[in-house]
Design a protein around this motif. Structure first.
Motif, PDB file in Angstrom:
ATOM      1  N   LYS A 117       9.146   6.776  10.677  1.00  0.00           N
ATOM      2  CA  LYS A 117       9.949   7.284   9.562  1.00  0.00           C
ATOM      3  C   LYS A 117      11.437   7.189   9.874  1.00  0.00           C
ATOM      4  O   LYS A 117      12.248   6.860   9.006  1.00  0.00           O
ATOM      5  CB  LYS A 117       9.593   8.746   9.283  1.00  0.00           C
ATOM      6  N   LEU A 118      11.798   7.497  11.129  1.00  0.00           N
ATOM      7  CA  LEU A 118      13.215   7.432  11.504  1.00  0.00           C
ATOM      8  C   LEU A 118      13.716   5.997  11.435  1.00  0.00           C
ATOM      9  O   LEU A 118      14.811   5.726  10.944  1.00  0.00           O
ATOM     10  CB  LEU A 118      13.414   8.015  12.906  1.00  0.00           C
ATOM     11  N   GLU A 119      12.883   5.063  11.918  1.00  0.00           N
ATOM     12  CA  GLU A 119      13.269   3.651  11.874  1.00  0.00           C
ATOM     13  C   GLU A 119      13.422   3.186  10.424  1.00  0.00           C
ATOM     14  O   GLU A 119      14.323   2.444  10.086  1.00  0.00           O
ATOM     15  CB  GLU A 119      12.215   2.776  12.563  1.00  0.00           C
ATOM     16  N   GLY A 120      12.506   3.655   9.565  1.00  0.00           N
ATOM     17  CA  GLY A 120      12.517   3.235   8.174  1.00  0.00           C
ATOM     18  C   GLY A 120      13.500   4.017   7.319  1.00  0.00           C
ATOM     19  O   GLY A 120      13.658   3.741   6.147  1.00  0.00           O
ATOM     20  N   GLY A 121      14.126   5.033   7.904  1.00  0.00           N
ATOM     21  CA  GLY A 121      15.114   5.806   7.155  1.00  0.00           C
ATOM     22  C   GLY A 121      14.496   6.755   6.148  1.00  0.00           C
ATOM     23  O   GLY A 121      15.138   7.158   5.192  1.00  0.00           O
ATOM     24  N   THR A 122      13.241   7.144   6.349  1.00  0.00           N
ATOM     25  CA  THR A 122      12.617   8.027   5.370  1.00  0.00           C
ATOM     26  C   THR A 122      12.277   9.389   5.966  1.00  0.00           C
ATOM     27  O   THR A 122      11.581  10.184   5.354  1.00  0.00           O
ATOM     28  CB  THR A 122      11.308   7.412   4.845  1.00  0.00           C
ATOM     29  N   ALA A 123      12.768   9.660   7.178  1.00  0.00           N
ATOM     30  CA  ALA A 123      12.446  10.937   7.815  1.00  0.00           C
ATOM     31  C   ALA A 123      13.217  12.060   7.153  1.00  0.00           C
ATOM     32  O   ALA A 123      14.269  11.854   6.557  1.00  0.00           O
ATOM     33  CB  ALA A 123      12.775  10.873   9.302  1.00  0.00           C
TER      34      ALA A 123
END
Lengths: 431, 316
Positions: A89-95
């Motif tokens: 999620k952090l990598e994808g920017g959705t965290a």
């Protein structure tokens, strides 16, 4: 191999979907601007799925009352999946904007990857001890990235009814501890101690980390291992291993195949008198046992020596470095450092004690017994968590195997100590 | 004389159409991941130049050197491989002979209730590994299991040991549980082979004076050798891939006690995903996976070129 790759694909698809729904949400929020009041939405990433009700019903309403214009939701994922899914999620920017932190290296890695914000200057952090903050700071203390939230305290639980029946006193020293165990064993109606070695981690966590600090003098020994002035073959660390070898005579028949759940059941069903454990068991045990539960601190090495407890920094909370609602997230973190939060958390989930220096009134009687150990004993944290677990194999996991081997009798305490020290020696550069 | 206009061969598009879905699915979900995994095994993660985060850097065979060169990795690798081969040997020597014997018995035409037996033997195969693991853990539990009581009733209670928790017996116990579960698959393959043998052949052997015992060894067994080959190779592959499930369920990710039940699958799991405080390492994980891929590839190749081509097949 095939399976891993497939999972990766699924994750990618899932992330894309999240982005899509994110865009949709963004559209909706833009429309929301037309409305006169703007409310910030925060979501908390966590692995404590068990605590959903506690957050929804007790903690978050209290925050809402203080900050009506901030909506916070608690969105945990399974403990075993937390690290992997959070990373994705952090990598994808959705965290979410708020992130629950595991202690030491796992949170440190997130900070180093630029996912957690540095909050060193935040007001409210002064309410925490240095030991508490160390779990979520860089090695040299330059940056702090999570507000310490909760600790678990190690100790022993015992069956008060069984103790009364056999006329036993709560042991304070090592000598008394073994004499109590001997008496229970002699009587024969209870298994003296409920612990097995099948899952291995109990041996290191409930055994070695629990009673060990009394022998290596808590923080003194732990920091000694880190700066190289102490070694596992020193008397203190070796003595702790020797205790493990002694324990095997007091465990149930077939303890080698006894799992963690077996041990829990053995104790709550009233078949064992003493259970080496930690405060996190309180809620479950109070629900499942129909006898009176008591707790005592790990025994002192001798009558005139100090008492030590492992008061382990277990949960922190930090802010996503790419948080969309920076100010609101900061407000939440400041509130998480307040006395109100400390009191709410400690009493809503008995056994998880606030790490702050605020004065707290613990209501649960069993939790209170654990909490009061803090006043009598010097606190330390689990031996291997800070810095020492960066080798191969990871020392924390290595200690599981070593302690299980010692209790199983397939390794002597001296061999285990030597192997543990060898682990550190191969990679740890002493300062 | 009339000239016959030569018809052009019609293009058989349907072949392409039917192959395409399988081709696409295999490429995307099997071939591409394998190639990608092999590629990843040649990279290492290094701290990136900006100071935060990590980047992947081409490292050649460095991961492989690490796997076989560094004591920590080499020890785990050889231990896991050794256990895998022990597992294979035990399955070949225990599971498959039992399956063959049961198949031979079930295929006796005069046997009453053959279908019932067949179903019973195959039933555990249909159960989830998690359930099988849980049931056996309970059966063998020294605390609540029925085994200690049962052995007490037989008067051999002192022979009971916490088998799953002892270094000396854990692997054998896990293997026997796995055999209990999967004996049905080779059984079915043997059974199908035995059913294929025409009645006339057996009758001829009987007229020649062979009894049931010798008919099995001299007639039936040679005729189902191809099935034996298939079972052997399935056992080999399953031993590297499927053994993970039961060991993870019964003994956990650390494959205790003291790594005595660690196999390539659990070793790969710990390396790739991490375990407790051990962080996962994609690149080392891909390396272990690649080595595993080659081990299976070599085994299958030996079978295909060395064994299968020499097998005599009979058409009845």
């Amino acid at each position: 191999m095939l399976r891993f790759a497939a999972e990766e694909e699924i994750m990618k698809v899932a992330t894309n979907k999240n982005i899509a729904s994110g865009l949709l949400l963004a559209g909706v929020t833009c429309a929301g601007f037309l409305a006169p009041l703007y409310a910030a939405d925060l979501s908390i990433e966590s692995w404590r799925t068990d605590d959903q009700a506690i957050w929804d019903e007790k903690i978050l309403p209290a925050f809402k009352a203080a900050y009506p214009d901030i909506n916070v939701s608690f969105a945990p994922s399974k403990p075993t999946e937390y690290d992997a899914s959070l990373n994705a999620k952090l990598e994808g920017g959705t965290a979410g904007d708020l992130i629950t932190c595991r202690p030491f290296d796992r949170a440190l890695k997130l900070y180093e990857q630029g996912h957690l914000a540095d909050i060193k200057g935040m007001s409210g952090l002064e309410n925490f001890s240095d030991v508490a903050k160390a779990a979520w700071s860089t090695d040299n203390g330059d940056a702090t990235f999570c507000v310490p939230m909760a600790a678990v305290i190690h100790g022993f639980m015992y069956n008060k009814d069984a103790f009364a029946e056999l006329g036993l006193e709560v042991p304070k020293t090592e000598e008394e501890f073994y004499s109590v165990l001997d008496k229970i064993k002699e009587d024969g109606s209870y298994i003296p101690m409920a612990m097995g070695t099948k899952d291995q981690w109990e041996a290191a966590t409930m055994g070695y980390s629990n009673i060990g600090p009394a022998y290596w003098n808590g923080e003194e020994g732990r920091l000694g291992l880190i700066d190289g002035s102490a070694s596992f073959s020193d008397e203190g660390f070796l003595k702790a291993f020797e205790q493990m070898a002694k324990w095997k005579d007091y465990l149930g028949d077939g303890y080698q195949a006894q799992t963690y759940t077996d041990s829990q059941n053995l104790f709550t069903l009233g078949r064992a008198a003493i259970y080496p454990t930690g405060s996190w068991e309180i809620t479950g045990f109070q629900q499942n046992s129909d006898f009176e539960l008591g707790a005592f601190a790990p025994p002192k090495a001798s009558a005139d020596s100090k008492c030590y407890i492992s008061d382990h920094t277990d949960i922190g909370i930090g802010m996503n470095a790419n948080a969309k609602e920076n100010d609101a997230a900061m407000k939440f973190l400041e509130w998480a450092a307040s006395a109100e939060f400390a009191d709410l958390l400690t009493n809503a989930s008995p056994g998880f004690f606030s790490l702050s220096t605020h004065e707290i009134n613990v209501e649960n009687p069993l939790a209170k017994e654990f909490f009061e150990m803090r006043a009598e004993c010097d606190p330390t944290i689990r031996l291997t968590y800070q810095i020492l677990s960066r080798g191969e194999p990871v020392l924390s996991n290595h200690m599981w195997v070593l302690n299980a081997n010692v209790i199983n009798g397939t390794m002597t305490p001296a061999e285990a100590a030597a192997e543990a020290q060898e682990n550190i020696d191969t990679w740890h550069k002493k300062p | 004389m009339r000239t016959v206009k030569k018809q052009p061969q019609p293009r058989r598009w349907h072949i392409l159409v039917f192959i395409l879905p399988a081709f696409l699915i295999y490429t995307v979900f099997a071939i591409y991941p394998i190639v990608e995994s092999l590629r990843l095994s040649l990279y290492q993660s290094i701290p990136s130049a900006q100071g935060t985060g990590t980047t992947a850097e081409f490292a050649g065979l460095a991961n492989y050197m690490r796997l076989w060169g560094e004591p920590y990795w080499a020890e785990q690798f050889w231990n896991a491989l050794k256990n895998n081969f022990l597992l294979f040997a035990m399955h070949m020597l225990i599971q498959n002979p039992i399956a063959l014997a049961l198949a031979a018995l079930v295929s006796i035409p005069t046997l009453k209730g053959a279908a019932t037996y067949r179903t019973i033997f195959f039933l555990p195969t249909l159960l989830s590994v998690v359930i099988v693991g849980f049931i056996w853990q309970l059966i063998l539990s020294p605390l609540w299991g029925i085994t200690p009581d049962f052995m007490k009733w037989l008067g051999i209670r002192e022979w009971f040991k916490p088998w799953l928790g002892l270094e000396s017996t854990a692997l054998v116990t896990v293997t026997l549980i796995s055999i209990w579960q999967y004996v049905g698959i080779p059984l079915m393959l043997f059974y199908a082979g035995l059913l294929n043998i025409p009645e006339e052949t057996i009758e001829a052997a009987r007229i020649d004076g062979l009894n049931g015992w010798w008919i099995f060894w001299k007639v039936k067994l040679p005729l189902i050798l191809p099935a034996l080959g298939v079972v052997a190779i399935l056992t080999y592959i399953g031993n590297f891939t499927a053994s993970f499930d039961i060991i993870y369920t019964l003994q956990g990710g650390l494959a205790g006690p003291d790594y005595s039940t660690d196999v390539m699958g659990t070793f790969l799991f710990r390396t790739f995903f991490g375990f407790q405080s051990q962080l996962g390492d994609t690149y080392m994980g891909a390396t272990v996976a690649s080595v595993l891929f080659f081990i299976i590839l070599v085994g299958v190749a030996i079978y295909l070129f060395g064994v299968q081509r020499r097998l005599q097949r009979y058409d009845f």
